[in-house]
Design an enzyme around this catalytic site. Structure first.
Site, short mmCIF file in Angstrom:
data_model
loop_
_atom_site.label_atom_id
_atom_site.label_comp_id
_atom_site.label_asym_id
_atom_site.label_seq_id
_atom_site.Cartn_x
_atom_site.Cartn_y
_atom_site.Cartn_z
N GLY A 140 3.54 -9.77 -1.81
CA GLY A 140 2.36 -8.90 -1.80
C GLY A 140 2.50 -7.80 -2.85
O GLY A 140 3.38 -7.83 -3.71
N LEU A 169 2.42 -16.21 2.31
CA LEU A 169 1.44 -16.50 1.24
C LEU A 169 0.04 -16.60 1.82
O LEU A 169 -0.66 -17.60 1.68
CB LEU A 169 1.82 -17.78 0.46
N THR A 176 -3.43 -6.09 5.78
CA THR A 176 -3.47 -4.70 5.30
C THR A 176 -4.87 -4.14 5.00
O THR A 176 -4.95 -2.98 4.59
CB THR A 176 -2.64 -4.57 4.00
N THR A 218 1.92 3.10 7.43
CA THR A 218 0.87 3.74 6.63
C THR A 218 0.47 5.12 7.17
O THR A 218 0.57 5.37 8.38
CB THR A 218 -0.38 2.82 6.62
N ASP A 219 -0.05 5.96 6.28
CA ASP A 219 -0.57 7.27 6.71
C ASP A 219 -1.76 7.11 7.67
O ASP A 219 -2.09 8.02 8.41
CB ASP A 219 -0.99 8.12 5.50
N GLU A 220 -2.38 5.93 7.66
CA GLU A 220 -3.60 5.77 8.46
C GLU A 220 -3.33 5.82 9.96
O GLU A 220 -4.26 5.98 10.75
CB GLU A 220 -4.31 4.47 8.08
N TYR A 253 -7.07 -2.14 12.04
CA TYR A 253 -5.88 -2.20 11.16
C TYR A 253 -4.90 -1.09 11.50
O TYR A 253 -3.72 -1.34 11.77
CB TYR A 253 -6.31 -2.10 9.68
N LYS A 262 -1.04 -1.17 13.09
CA LYS A 262 0.14 -0.60 12.42
C LYS A 262 0.82 0.41 13.35
O LYS A 262 2.05 0.45 13.44
CB LYS A 262 -0.26 0.08 11.11
N LEU A 321 -10.10 0.17 -3.05
CA LEU A 321 -10.96 0.92 -3.97
C LEU A 321 -10.66 0.67 -5.45
O LEU A 321 -11.54 0.26 -6.21
CB LEU A 321 -10.88 2.43 -3.67
P1 NAD Z 1 -0.54 -6.87 0.68
O1 NAD Z 1 -1.73 -7.23 1.49
O2 NAD Z 1 -0.66 -6.77 -0.80
O3 NAD Z 1 0.65 -7.89 0.96
C1 NAD Z 1 1.03 -8.29 2.24
C2 NAD Z 1 2.00 -9.45 2.08
O4 NAD Z 1 2.42 -9.86 3.39
C3 NAD Z 1 1.36 -10.68 1.42
O5 NAD Z 1 2.24 -11.22 0.46
C4 NAD Z 1 1.16 -11.66 2.57
O6 NAD Z 1 1.22 -13.01 2.18
C5 NAD Z 1 2.32 -11.27 3.49
N1 NAD Z 1 2.08 -11.61 4.89
C6 NAD Z 1 0.96 -11.34 5.63
N2 NAD Z 1 1.12 -11.80 6.89
C7 NAD Z 1 2.37 -12.35 6.95
C8 NAD Z 1 3.11 -12.97 7.97
N3 NAD Z 1 2.61 -13.14 9.21
N4 NAD Z 1 4.36 -13.40 7.70
C9 NAD Z 1 4.88 -13.26 6.45
N5 NAD Z 1 4.21 -12.69 5.44
C10 NAD Z 1 2.97 -12.24 5.68
O7 NAD Z 1 0.01 -5.51 1.31
P2 NAD Z 1 0.53 -4.17 0.62
O8 NAD Z 1 -0.64 -3.37 0.20
O9 NAD Z 1 1.61 -4.49 -0.33
O10 NAD Z 1 1.16 -3.44 1.90
C11 NAD Z 1 2.52 -3.65 2.27
C12 NAD Z 1 2.84 -2.74 3.44
O11 NAD Z 1 2.60 -1.39 3.05
C13 NAD Z 1 1.97 -2.98 4.67
O12 NAD Z 1 2.75 -2.81 5.81
C14 NAD Z 1 0.90 -1.90 4.59
O13 NAD Z 1 0.44 -1.56 5.88
C15 NAD Z 1 1.71 -0.78 3.97
N6 NAD Z 1 0.91 0.20 3.22
C16 NAD Z 1 0.06 -0.19 2.21
C17 NAD Z 1 -0.65 0.78 1.52
C18 NAD Z 1 -1.61 0.42 0.38
O14 NAD Z 1 -2.33 1.32 -0.10
N7 NAD Z 1 -1.63 -0.80 -0.10
C19 NAD Z 1 -0.51 2.13 1.84
C20 NAD Z 1 0.38 2.48 2.85
C21 NAD Z 1 1.08 1.51 3.53
#
Ligand code: NAD
Length: 340
Positions: free
Chosen positions: A10, A33, A83, A123-125, A147, A151, A187
């Site tokens: 991801g 994936l 996410t 996450t901050d959310e 969501y 989390k 966004l």
């Molecule tokens: P993303 O959606 O880009 O990637 C998530 C990855 O997890 C993907 O590769 C997906 O294939 C994999 N995945 C989903 N379900 C799965 C499962 N059941 N088993 C194995 N793999 C699985 O997410 P991201 O934006 O990189 O976020 C990563 C983490 O960071 C998450 O926990 C999210 O809550 C947290 N986070 C994200 C943000 C943001 O702005 N993107 C901000 C704060 C926290």
């Protein structure tokens, strides 16, 4: 150290994977994936060090256990998740499955295999929305979407495992993250791929919602600092102080791409009551462990814009995918109409 990195294909996971390899960690990625996972994000990782990729779900206890034994795993860093808030408003089943059941499965594996560390990325959310001030790690959890509720449930399971079994757990809570390799649904990435196709970008209402932005490489470095220097059972906020209104972000994208404001389409907020107005966190606790964000926001944002402009081959297959088009239709179809 030999680490199992879940969700490594991801957005944030792939940045963290490269950082871990550069620092000499052995990294085994487990990733389902899903629509958001992309093996292209991990291109070149096998040349950086000891790297292996396993396809599979974090809820699959046998698969997780097998990888831990086969690769002599010592610790888990969990970035696997569903996410996207907007998708959770349409249907939350996968969010509960992965973000709750999946986290529990990984916690159990950590306990059963007596691993040295389980770091759960959150996450901050989970804190909900605030009009002023900053959330600290002590702030109550008041999630407002399926969501963020899923989390928060994962975070609480981590806490319970630490209290009940002394499982060596750490939770990080990151701010809104931007940078290369982000699936185009949030966004910045969504707006960029639409603008680069000459399409209008949806802005909810006046775009007054405020977010605190952090670059993916800074977020990854914050996670690694908590992993290496944090204490068992603790939570660490990972945030940078780049608070901006959404409309500021959109204006900046238009200016950098030399495009007109006519490409903004103001739409009624499809999140309705679930749209958090403002997120803001203090990351003093993590900074005391020696972490500070390194990437200037203006420079990081410009580099991100340029990357999406120069890597059409990365995002073009995504937007042609039937699943992506179905989501866009279901979430934005009515509001964007012919501009979809
Ligand atoms: P993303 O959606 O880009 O990637 C998530 C990855 O997890 C993907 O590769 C997906 O294939 C994999 N995945 C989903 N379900 C799965 C499962 N059941 N088993 C194995 N793999 C699985 O997410 P991201 O934006 O990189 O976020 C990563 C983490 O960071 C998450 O926990 C999210 O809550 C947290 N986070 C994200 C943000 C943001 O702005 N993107 C901000 C704060 C926290």
């Amino acid at each position: 150290m030999r680490v199992l990195l879940t969700g490594g294909a991801g957005f944030i996971g792939s940045h963290l994977c490269r950082l871990l390899l550069e620092k000499g960690y052995s990294v085994s990625v487990l990733d389902a994936l899903t629509y958001a996972g992309n093996k292209e994000n991990l291109q070149g990782c096998d040349e950086l060090g000891d790297f292996a990729f396993f396809e599979g779900r974090i809820q699959d206890r046998d698969r997780v256990s097998w990888i831990i034994s086969d690769r002599n795993i010592e610790a888990i860093i969990d970035t696997a998740a569903e996410t996207h808030n907007d998708r959770s408003l349409l249907s939350a089943g996968d969010f509960l499955d992965t973000n709750v059941q999946g986290v529990y499965t990984l916690l159990e594996a950590t306990k059963d295999h007596r691993l040295k560390r389980f770091l759960h990325v959150s996450t901050d959310e989970v804190y909900g929305s605030t009009v002023d001030g900053e959330f600290t790690e002590e702030s109550p959890l008041e999630p407002n979407t399926p969501y963020s509720a899923s989390k928060a449930a994962g975070d609480l399971l981590c806490r319970a495992h630490f209290v009940s079994y002394k499982t060596r757990v750490i939770v990080t809570r990151g701010g809104n993250t931007y940078g290369e390799f982000q699936y185009p649904e949030k966004l910045i990435s969504l707006s960029l791929v639409r603008l680069l196709q000459g399409k209008k970008i949806p802005v909810y209402g006046e775009g007054l919602q405020r977010r605190e932005w952090i670059h993916a490489r800074d977020h990854a470095a914050g996670i690694l600092t908590a992993f290496e220097k944090g204490s068992d059972g603790e939570v660490y906020n990972v945030s940078d102080s780049n608070e901006r209104e959404n409309r500021w972000i959109v204006d900046r994208l238009l200016t950098r791409l030399d495009l007109s404001e006519d490409l903004i389409k103001r739409i009624p907020d499809p999140r309705e009551g679930a749209h958090d107005f403002r997120y803001s966190m203090s990351s003093e606790k993590l900074r005391k462990l020696g972490w500070t964000p390194q990437i200037d926001f203006d420079q990081g944002l410009d580099a991100t814009i340029d990357w999406y402009r120069d890597h059409r081959e990365w995002w073009q297959p995504t937007i042609e995918d039937a699943g992506y088009q179905d989501f866009m239709q279901r979430f934005y179809g009515r509001a964007l109409g012919d501009d979809l």
